[in-house]
Design an enzyme around this catalytic site. Structure first.
Site, PDB file in Angstrom:
ATOM      1  N   ASP A 109       0.813  -1.222   0.000  1.00  0.00           N
ATOM      2  CA  ASP A 109       0.000   0.000   0.000  1.00  0.00           C
ATOM      3  C   ASP A 109       0.844   1.270   0.000  1.00  0.00           C
ATOM      4  OD1 ASP A 109      -2.275  -1.662   0.236  1.00  0.00           O
ATOM      5  OD2 ASP A 109      -2.008  -1.717   2.404  1.00  0.00           O
ATOM      6  N   GLY A 154      -4.215  -4.030  -4.245  1.00  0.00           N
ATOM      7  CA  GLY A 154      -5.188  -2.997  -4.587  1.00  0.00           C
ATOM      8  C   GLY A 154      -4.452  -1.751  -4.986  1.00  0.00           C
ATOM      9  N   HIS A 155      -4.557  -1.384  -6.236  1.00  0.00           N
ATOM     10  CA  HIS A 155      -3.896  -0.173  -6.704  1.00  0.00           C
ATOM     11  C   HIS A 155      -4.957   0.858  -7.080  1.00  0.00           C
ATOM     12  CE1 HIS A 155      -0.032  -2.487  -8.038  1.00  0.00           C
ATOM     13  NE2 HIS A 155      -0.086  -2.264  -6.741  1.00  0.00           N
ATOM     14  N   LYS A 190       2.408   2.231  -4.999  1.00  0.00           N
ATOM     15  CA  LYS A 190       3.108   1.752  -6.208  1.00  0.00           C
ATOM     16  C   LYS A 190       2.255   1.959  -7.448  1.00  0.00           C
ATOM     17  CE  LYS A 190       3.424  -2.381  -4.533  1.00  0.00           C
ATOM     18  NZ  LYS A 190       2.986  -2.130  -3.166  1.00  0.00           N
ATOM     19  N   GLN A 216       2.150  -5.870  -3.080  1.00  0.00           N
ATOM     20  CA  GLN A 216       2.588  -5.919  -1.677  1.00  0.00           C
ATOM     21  C   GLN A 216       3.964  -5.247  -1.492  1.00  0.00           C
ATOM     22  OE1 GLN A 216       1.560  -9.307  -3.024  1.00  0.00           O
ATOM     23  NE2 GLN A 216      -0.477  -8.522  -2.661  1.00  0.00           N
TER      24      GLN A 216
HETATM   25  P1  IMP Z   1      -2.714 -12.736   1.557  1.00  0.00           P
HETATM   26  O1  IMP Z   1      -1.772 -12.141   0.566  1.00  0.00           O
HETATM   27  O2  IMP Z   1      -4.159 -12.473   1.254  1.00  0.00           O
HETATM   28  O3  IMP Z   1      -2.434 -14.187   1.811  1.00  0.00           O
HETATM   29  O4  IMP Z   1      -2.454 -11.997   2.966  1.00  0.00           O
HETATM   30  C1  IMP Z   1      -1.212 -12.144   3.664  1.00  0.00           C
HETATM   31  C2  IMP Z   1      -0.808 -10.821   4.317  1.00  0.00           C
HETATM   32  O5  IMP Z   1      -0.481  -9.879   3.305  1.00  0.00           O
HETATM   33  C3  IMP Z   1      -1.913 -10.163   5.153  1.00  0.00           C
HETATM   34  O6  IMP Z   1      -1.288  -9.478   6.226  1.00  0.00           O
HETATM   35  C4  IMP Z   1      -2.523  -9.161   4.189  1.00  0.00           C
HETATM   36  O7  IMP Z   1      -3.142  -8.083   4.867  1.00  0.00           O
HETATM   37  C5  IMP Z   1      -1.280  -8.701   3.466  1.00  0.00           C
HETATM   38  N1  IMP Z   1      -1.562  -8.176   2.120  1.00  0.00           N
HETATM   39  C6  IMP Z   1      -1.840  -8.875   1.014  1.00  0.00           C
HETATM   40  N2  IMP Z   1      -1.992  -8.055  -0.040  1.00  0.00           N
HETATM   41  C7  IMP Z   1      -1.762  -6.815   0.412  1.00  0.00           C
HETATM   42  C8  IMP Z   1      -1.714  -5.523  -0.219  1.00  0.00           C
HETATM   43  O8  IMP Z   1      -1.881  -5.359  -1.435  1.00  0.00           O
HETATM   44  N3  IMP Z   1      -1.448  -4.473   0.601  1.00  0.00           N
HETATM   45  C9  IMP Z   1      -1.184  -4.620   1.919  1.00  0.00           C
HETATM   46  N4  IMP Z   1      -1.211  -5.787   2.539  1.00  0.00           N
HETATM   47  C10 IMP Z   1      -1.488  -6.887   1.796  1.00  0.00           C
END
Ligand code: IMP
Length: 428
Positions: free
Chosen positions: A13, A40-41, A16, A221
């Protein structure tokens, strides 16, 4: 023929999407190399706001090709919905969106398994999009790739096998037969929808390199959610660091010419896990509201903290980041003073980078340095020299503490709200 890699330098977040979008104008190919629709962009283009989860934001520029690399896990339904959403808003994807035949597919049972684990006492705060279970299947060598998905007989056989493997766990949600029906319900339609986008993207990118095209590779991420280098086990199931760009796209390491890391002017994180500089109270609430710090994918309020230099230094090391992009400097306006964590104290010792041990990650005590804050609305500033002197001082101190330059500063969501300090990082 540069290949520029853009990575998140914190917990995701970082903004990017906006930066990739900003740099996309000079790119021929924009490539996503890991993750799935957990990302999420938010991108503002021509005054319109787009929330993209899977498709690179380069799609908003008509001449740019976009690649969803082999390193991703792709929900066919999420893919179709995002393509249709773009189409409805006047953005065409056919012919310039390329989906790797080797990417793995997320099916409804991956989402059920993710939800079961999150709600069954082993949760880490995932996005519940099925990301972890799909990567588990990949590593267990029972995953289903896009090329398998496109062959009905192969697909059927693999789904049947995988539902058997997961039957005990899945039957806690609903009968496996019902889940199978769900998997096959829209299958024909989705398969036909996906087929024209699918290709060998590694070959496509090799040809692009051969033709001296500009490549922009983007992580989803951030460094601290990296499966190997992040705050394990509170991480995602892939590698957002720059090394992941090679594995997840098929371009070789020597093709990468530059790595840029995106960091906010402060820190946020969603989900559970260590966060040494986390703060509560008035300042945190102010930043959350002013910065709109709610997840693009899940709507969850983000946890807020001061900028963390030991964490940032580690992210710079993991990816070999050459320069930083600092986003949301405008959000810190009216906060006096601004604190920055310069080191940690742990068991009587001073640490200048992020520790590996999960216990240390939880127990380190941040050592702060305070800087004078700034006031007023920064969102209209376009030149570094027009920023208040204390804002410039803040950026310069971050450069000093991080040991690398901040080449771009962002002061708002739209493309124009970007201050480029080093034009060499911008190719158009
Ligand atoms: P997953 O990727 O859904 O398996 O989640 C694993 C961890 O990554 C969790 O702490 C999510 O909140 C975090 N996470 C996954 N995608 C994002 C993102 O795009 N932004 C911020 N945190 C993310």
């Amino acid at each position: 023929m540069p290949a520029l890699v853009i990575v998140g330098a914190q917990w995701g977040d970082e903004g990017k999407g906006k930066i990739v979008h900003y740099l996309s104008r000079g790119a021929d190919f924009v490539v996503r190399y890991q993750g799935g629709n957990n990302a999420g962009h938010t991108v503002v283009f021509d005054g319109k706001k787009f929330a993209l989860h899977l498709i690179p934001s380069g799609i908003l520029f008509p001449g740019v090709h976009n690649v969803i690399g082999n390193g991703l896990v792709v929900s066919p339904k999420a893919f179709r919905d995002e393509v249709l959403m773009l189409q409805k808003r006047g953005v065409r994807s056919r012919g310039r969106l390329h989906l790797s035949l080797a990417a793995h597919v997320i099916l409804p049972y991956h989402i059920y398994l993710d939800t079961l684990r999150e709600e069954g006492g082993r949760g880490i705060g995932t996005t519940k999009k099925g990301i972890g279970p799909c990567y588990e299947d990949k590593v267990a060598r029972i995953g289903i790739r896009v090329c398998d998905y496109l062959e009905p007989e192969t697909f059927r056989a693999l789904v049947t096998q995988n539902l058997n493997v997961r039957a005990a766990e899945l039957s806690r949600i609903k009968p496996v037969k019902a889940i199978a029906e769900e998997v096959f319900k829209d299958y024909d339609e989705l398969r036909k929808f996906l087929a024209p986008f699918a290709c060998d993207t590694s070959e496509l990118l090799a040809k692009a390199r051969g033709a001296a095209k500009n490549l922009l590779l983007e992580s989803a991420q951030g460094a601290m959610l990296d499966l190997d280098f992040g705050t394990y086990p509170f991480v995602t199931s892939s590698n957002p660091i720059a090394g992941g760009a090679c594995v997840g796209s098929g371009i070789p390491p020597q093709a990468i010419s530059r790595v840029m890391g995106v960091t906010k002017a402060y820190t946020t994180r969603v989900g559970l896990g260590p966060f040494p500089t986390e703060i509560d109270g008035k300042v945190a609430t102010y930043i959350r509201e002013k910065g709109g710090e709610y997840g693009t994918t899940t709507g969850r309020p983000r946890r807020i903290g001061w900028l963390d230099l030991p964490q940032l230094r580690s992210a710079i090391r993991f990816s070999g980041i050459d320069s930083l992009v600092m986003t949301k400097l405008d959000t810190l306006s009216n906060i006096h003073p601004i604190k920055v964590c310069t080191a940690y104290r742990y068991k009587g010792k001073k640490l200048t980078s992020f520790p590996v041990s999960r216990r240390a990650q939880l127990e380190v005590e941040p050592v702060y340095e305070s800087f004078p804050g700034f006031s007023g609305d920064l969102s209209g500033v376009r030149k570094f020299s027009d920023l208040p002197s204390t804002a410039r001082h803040y950026v310069e101190q971050v450069e000093r503490l991080a040991g690398i330059p901040v080449s771009i500063v962002s002061v708002g969501q739209s493309r124009e709200q970007t201050i480029v300090r080093d034009a060499r990082t911008v190719w158009a």
